[in-house]
Motif scaffolding. Structure first.
Motif, short mmCIF file in Angstrom:
data_model
loop_
_atom_site.label_atom_id
_atom_site.label_comp_id
_atom_site.label_asym_id
_atom_site.label_seq_id
_atom_site.Cartn_x
_atom_site.Cartn_y
_atom_site.Cartn_z
N PRO A 93 66.99 65.80 47.97
CA PRO A 93 65.81 66.19 47.21
C PRO A 93 65.54 65.21 46.08
CG PRO A 93 67.67 67.59 46.62
CD PRO A 93 68.11 66.72 47.77
N ILE A 94 64.28 64.99 45.79
CA ILE A 94 63.86 64.15 44.67
C ILE A 94 63.21 65.05 43.64
CG2 ILE A 94 62.17 62.43 43.93
CD1 ILE A 94 62.64 60.93 46.43
N VAL A 95 63.57 64.88 42.37
CA VAL A 95 62.91 65.60 41.30
C VAL A 95 62.17 64.57 40.46
CG1 VAL A 95 63.17 67.06 39.28
CG2 VAL A 95 64.63 67.42 41.27
N ASP A 96 60.85 64.68 40.42
CA ASP A 96 60.01 63.73 39.72
C ASP A 96 59.13 64.52 38.76
OD1 ASP A 96 57.99 61.91 38.94
OD2 ASP A 96 58.35 60.72 40.73
N ASN A 97 59.34 64.30 37.44
CA ASN A 97 58.62 65.08 36.44
C ASN A 97 58.79 66.58 36.69
OD1 ASN A 97 57.70 62.72 35.30
ND2 ASN A 97 55.74 62.77 36.37
N THR A 148 60.40 55.23 51.87
CA THR A 148 59.26 54.86 51.01
C THR A 148 58.15 55.91 51.09
OG1 THR A 148 58.36 53.51 52.81
CG2 THR A 148 59.69 52.38 51.13
N VAL A 149 58.04 56.59 52.23
CA VAL A 149 57.04 57.65 52.36
C VAL A 149 57.36 58.79 51.39
CG1 VAL A 149 56.00 59.34 53.91
CG2 VAL A 149 56.55 57.05 54.75
N ARG A 150 58.65 59.12 51.31
CA ARG A 150 59.06 60.16 50.35
C ARG A 150 58.68 59.75 48.93
NH1 ARG A 150 63.38 64.08 49.92
NH2 ARG A 150 64.16 63.57 51.97
N GLU A 151 58.89 58.48 48.60
CA GLU A 151 58.58 58.01 47.25
C GLU A 151 57.08 58.10 46.96
OE1 GLU A 151 60.19 54.10 47.23
OE2 GLU A 151 62.26 54.79 47.50
N ALA A 161 56.16 61.74 46.51
CA ALA A 161 56.57 62.21 45.18
C ALA A 161 55.59 61.77 44.11
CB ALA A 161 57.97 61.69 44.86
N ALA A 162 55.12 60.53 44.20
CA ALA A 162 54.15 60.03 43.22
C ALA A 162 52.83 60.78 43.33
CB ALA A 162 53.94 58.53 43.41
N VAL A 163 52.39 61.03 44.55
CA VAL A 163 51.13 61.75 44.77
C VAL A 163 51.23 63.16 44.21
CG1 VAL A 163 49.76 62.87 46.58
CG2 VAL A 163 50.27 60.42 46.71
N VAL A 164 52.32 63.85 44.50
CA VAL A 164 52.49 65.22 44.03
C VAL A 164 52.50 65.26 42.51
CG1 VAL A 164 54.12 67.13 43.92
CG2 VAL A 164 53.61 66.07 46.11
N ALA A 165 53.18 64.30 41.90
CA ALA A 165 53.23 64.25 40.44
C ALA A 165 51.84 64.05 39.84
CB ALA A 165 54.16 63.14 39.98
N GLU A 166 51.04 63.23 40.50
CA GLU A 166 49.71 62.91 39.98
C GLU A 166 48.66 63.96 40.34
OE1 GLU A 166 48.79 59.16 41.68
OE2 GLU A 166 50.60 58.20 40.89
N GLU A 167 48.76 64.50 41.55
CA GLU A 167 47.65 65.29 42.08
C GLU A 167 47.91 66.78 42.22
OE1 GLU A 167 44.77 63.99 42.77
OE2 GLU A 167 45.23 61.85 42.70
N ASN A 168 49.12 67.14 42.65
CA ASN A 168 49.31 68.49 43.16
C ASN A 168 50.57 69.17 42.65
OD1 ASN A 168 47.29 69.53 44.85
ND2 ASN A 168 47.70 67.91 46.33
#
Length: 389
Positions: free
Chosen positions: A5-9, A23-26, A29-36
């Motif tokens: 699991p990755i925890v981002d913000n 890299t898809v997971r990364e 994670a960035a999209v979820v942090a920014e968008e959703n």
């Protein structure tokens, strides 16, 4: 498959990716942090029938969560049409009225099934709009469409029929094949392949999470209101805004209505998961779990060829169409020319690329207000890059 699991913000990314897809997971994670981050999203992908991405994030969201697909439903309905064409049940260049005589009224006698499927029929809505109860049921939509004059001369322009196109197609399917699009999708596609995409969600299935209303900054909201279609304009009629008390917010949250979900109207009433969308397209081009692919190579070539490239009088410049499907190779230039699928106004997307064997699905709970949410460009590109390696 990698499962860390990755925890981002403070947003946990759950699920698995195959080796080479980290890299898809990364990017997810960035999209979820920014968008959703506060609402949730799912991402899934298959390559040649093998699942390589299965990710999700957000409160209450799991890999099995179902949510509204809106116009991504059209991809499922189009798959049924492709099967019926493949088996000789439908003739694309036959007039709709040859199957359904009542449709021939009011200047519509020459409209073909191909024109309806490629948004060139000119029948984009009905005078006075449709009630929610009518929008839930393809048969009731068809009854309202039958006496309606086209708003655009048939085959003179491309104009998206947001809610009515697959009610028209559905009536043709019912009369030609003896079953509804919903019944045939269940019997021929969903059940045999075990897909989490439904055109008519059983009442007993409690995995549905409602679409959350669109959130916007004051600046975005002001810009939207300034450019929102007038309710009796061509785009307004296509999105049913000419109906009393029907708003853009009602467009985006339509599948939250239990009757819409239960009946699964073929244009926008489907529900599903990213895993279900991706698996559906994988079944179409590659097969799943030892079952053969749904569409033969010659059928794929026929239904995925670009039929109408716009501009679209409803959707604007970027709306190229194959047969019922969006022509995805003109949306995502890294895909092959015959890539096909369909977005939904909540921001979800699903597609297949026969050339690379890639099948993709993305869902989000927070309405994006618009067709393919912008993060799909990043996510689809990341999945494709990983698959290409």
């Amino acid at each position: 498959m990698s499962e860390e699991p990755i925890v981002d913000n403070i947003i946990e990314i759950n699920g698995t990716v195959a080796p080479g897809f980290d890299t898809v997971r990364e990017v997810f994670a960035a999209v979820v942090a920014e968008e959703n981050g506060e609402s949730g999203a799912q991402l899934a992908a298959f390559v040649h029938g093998r699942q390589v991405v299965d990710l999700w994030a957000g409160p209450q969201v799991t890999g099995d969560t179902l949510t509204g697909l809106l116009s991504a439903t059209k991809g499922a309905s189009s798959l049924v049409v492709a099967l019926l064409v493949q088996e000789g049940w439908l003739d694309l260049d036959c007039a709709v009225a040859d199957y359904w005589p009542e449709f021939g009224a009011a200047g519509k006698s020459g409209i073909t099934l191909r024109q309806v499927l490629t948004n060139r029929a000119g029948v984009i809505g009905v005078e006075g709009g449709l009630t929610i109860a009518e929008l839930a049921d393809d048969r009731r939509i068809a009854e309202r469409v039958a006496p309606q004059w086209p708003y655009i001369r048939p085959d003179s322009a491309q104009a998206y029929g947001g809610f009515v196109s697959f009610a028209i197609v559905g009536e043709v399917v019912r009369r030609a094949a003896g079953g509804s699009i919903q019944e045939l999708f269940e019997e021929r596609v969903r059940a045999p392949y075990g897909l989490d995409v439904y055109l008519g969600l059983p009442v007993s299935d409690d995995r549905y999470l409602p679409i959350l209303p669109w959130l916007a900054t004051l600046e975005m909201q002001a810009a939207f209101e300034a450019n929102s279609p007038e309710s009796h304009s061509i785009p307004g009629i296509a999105y049913n805004l000419n109906a009393a008390d029907f708003t853009p917010a009602d467009v985006l949250t339509l599948p939250n209505n239990p009757e819409v979900r239960a009946l699964g109207q073929g244009s926008a009433g489907g529900v599903g998961s990213a895993r279900g969308l991706a698996a559906m397209y994988a079944a179409a081009i590659s097969g799943l779990d030892g079952r053969a692919q749904l569409l033969k190579s010659d059928t794929l070539a026929m239904v995925t060829a670009v039929h109408s490239a716009g501009p679209d009088l409803v959707r604007g410049e970027r709306a190229p169409y194959a047969l019922g499907f969006e022509a995805k190779g003109l949306y995502y230039p890294f895909l092959g020319a015959n890539a096909f699928g369909h977005t939904g106004a909540v921001g979800c997307d699903g597609f297949a690329d026969p050339r690379s064997g890639l099948a993709y699905g993305y869902t989000r709970r927070r309405a994006a207000f618009g067709f393919s949410a912008p993060e799909n460009d990043r996510l689809a590109a990341a999945v494709h890059r990983a698959a290409s390696r």
